[in-house]
Design an enzyme around this catalytic site. Structure first.
Site, PDB file in Angstrom:
ATOM      1  N   GLY A 120       0.823  -1.200   0.000  1.00  0.00           N
ATOM      2  CA  GLY A 120       0.000   0.000   0.000  1.00  0.00           C
ATOM      3  C   GLY A 120       0.855   1.247   0.000  1.00  0.00           C
ATOM      4  N   GLU A 121       0.344   2.318   0.629  1.00  0.00           N
ATOM      5  CA  GLU A 121       1.023   3.623   0.728  1.00  0.00           C
ATOM      6  C   GLU A 121       0.988   4.392  -0.587  1.00  0.00           C
ATOM      7  OE1 GLU A 121       5.130   3.226   1.825  1.00  0.00           O
ATOM      8  OE2 GLU A 121       4.692   2.284   3.743  1.00  0.00           O
ATOM      9  N   GLY A 122       0.698   3.689  -1.692  1.00  0.00           N
ATOM     10  CA  GLY A 122       0.916   4.271  -3.012  1.00  0.00           C
ATOM     11  C   GLY A 122       2.230   3.803  -3.613  1.00  0.00           C
TER      12      GLY A 122
END
Lengths: 345, 345
Positions: B310-312
């Protein structure tokens, strides 16, 4: 007779364990960066450091023509080889554009293009001959020519700076050579190695398969990797084989493009299996034999975008992922340094 | 009540045909750049030009906490949400490192982190509440909170420059919200939507599935997308939904990260299907539901590297491929301009 360079086994337990520990303590769930973690580990091992930095990456495109094209195995005429070399150097080809984008120095090597090329910056003139001979009539090259090409490929690498090389190629007809090398060196039937290349239609594909089957029969007794390379290879493939051996011996990171570049690695690893420790397989090509070739090499490619262009374009596209993997090691915080709680805490 | 932004259908025959023509006449065999050709076409359509340039790309990470974590659905404690926000801003997280590498401006948005965060550059304080309520006990947020989050997401996009946004998120517990949204909005059984998140063991996975099954039953009658979002979503997901709607209305390129970001797109496209024309799906996550969610959205992701962070981070990793696609259109030569022979010539 080829003098194989010395090569050490990189899987020393100490460094591998230290790299694994570093990666596992970065601020992320264990294993959550997937294949980039395996890549970071590999790059650390190749460059023999816990803080790998990729330095002056060199994109090298080897070009050569193929006598077998006379048998109608390609959708494009041989002239496209030199025309594309001009395009690489003028900056208009896919590999030129993507190399520029990603900060890769681009060198084109005339390994055996069937036309005299004018010298200029970025072009190395190392022509063995004006294309190979027609492999359906006799060996594509002599043993001496094969040796000269291997040596030239090694010299190209020695003359370039940096600790990483990205390999690509151009040569109308060279998916045929790659399929032949693959069939002989993996033992797979030629039907499972041949593909549409630059875009053969069904009739062209039948012709290509028929021609390649004849070539396979002609050299049924040839099994030594270098003899196979001479009989069925291309000058650009032989030079890439030499480049792979030399780059591996120097512990440079080797980024392998698609089907044809992988066939050069196939020859190199038949001579020295340790080269594979230094190879990063950039992508799985849409050329139908490539998935099987990668499986044979136990390689896990980074990208799978349906590319089938060659040139090194897939290697250049994958390059930022190598950079990212290094930065995971060198720039990411650890749970401890960032004050982040761990699982179950 | 949400005022959905106006949005036009990008598939105008004229521009699409002109882009296809341009791509097909570049110096490469037809279709040989595979998925990058489809991406070049899409970027041309989104930016409404034959010469797309990506300008000032904005990586935006929305962070929020989840009341449902009280039910033991995550391997990590909620404190990790704010700790990782600090890590993003300090530059030590994966998304920080890769955004820096790839020239992406990074903005972190406090959508609803369960801790007061000190204001500073790169952080937008748009907290709706100190985390959502526990969705197993009642709706995660009120309708007003949901509306406020959607509006805030749109405002974030309006306040940022450039023509491309990359979306990412942080929120311990948010794979649970994403799985719930997915199950309700796709109709798939919750068992096919739930995964191990940050790394649950088998017992944890059983507990998560049991909790999520109860939540699904509790809101069995809730089917309106916004009501579903309020009942089961998170503030960071709702803000991303608002960001997607606004960015799509402005014809910005939207780069979608993994499972949770895709769940925000799932909500957005339930409200306005045309948003999907503007979405580039960066990668297929290793979180088990993501492949099915992408299939539901008929999305073909660029990367498949086994990421589940995740996080981008996946969006940031895929970014250079978008740049490459634009450059194929703007920098590659045509057969005519480069004087290269075409197939069968």
């Amino acid at each position: 007779m080829l003098n194989l360079p010395d090569m050490n086994d990189l899987n020393s337990a100490g460094l591998q364990a230290r790299l694994r520990h570093l990666i596992d303590h970065k601020t992320k769930p264990l294993g959550s960066l997937g294949q980039l973690e395996a890549l970071a580990l590999q790059l650390g091992l190749v460059l023999q450091t816990e803080t790998p930095h990729l330095d002056q990456p060199q994109m090298v495109v080897f070009a050569g023509d193929h006598g077998l094209v006379a048998q109608g195995v390609s959708a494009y005429p041989s002239d496209v080889t030199w025309q594309m070399v001009e395009n690489f150097l003028a900056g208009g080809a896919a590999v030129s554009v993507i190399a520029r984008q990603n900060g890769l120095a681009l060198t084109v090597v005339d390994a055996g293009v069937a036309r005299e090329l004018a010298p200029r910056a970025g072009l190395q003139l190392r022509k063995i001959a004006m294309g190979t001979m027609d492999a359906s009539q006799g060996p594509a090259m002599t043993a001496d020519q094969c040796q000269a090409a291997l040596t030239a490929g090694a010299e190209v690498v020695r003359g370039l700076p940096g600790n990483a090389v990205l390999l690509g190629e151009m040569g109308i007809g060279n998916t045929s050579s790659a399929a032949l090398l693959m069939a002989r060196l993996t033992g797979l039937p030629i039907e499972q190695c041949v593909g549409r290349g630059t875009g053969l239609d069904d009739a062209g594909m039948q012709r290509k398969l028929s021609v390649l089957s004849q070539v396979m029969s002609r050299y049924a007794q040839v099994v030594d990797p270098l003899a196979v390379l001479a009989a069925m290879g291309g000058f650009e493939i032989a030079m890439m084989t030499g480049a792979v051996l030399e780059a591996a011996a120097q512990n440079r990171v080797i980024v392998v493009d698609g089907f044809i570049t992988s066939s050069a690695v196939l020859v190199a690893q038949a001579l020295q299996p340790l080269v594979l420790q230094r190879c990063v397989f950039a992508h799985q090509s849409d050329e139908s034999g490539h998935a099987r070739m990668l499986a044979h090499l136990q390689a896990r490619p980074l990208l799978n975008l349906g590319l089938r262009l060659g040139e090194g374009s897939g290697a250049a596209l994958a390059w930022p992922l190598l950079e990212s993997s290094c930065r995971i090691l060198t720039e990411m915080a650890s749970f401890e340094s960032a004050g982040v709680s761990t699982a179950g805490a």
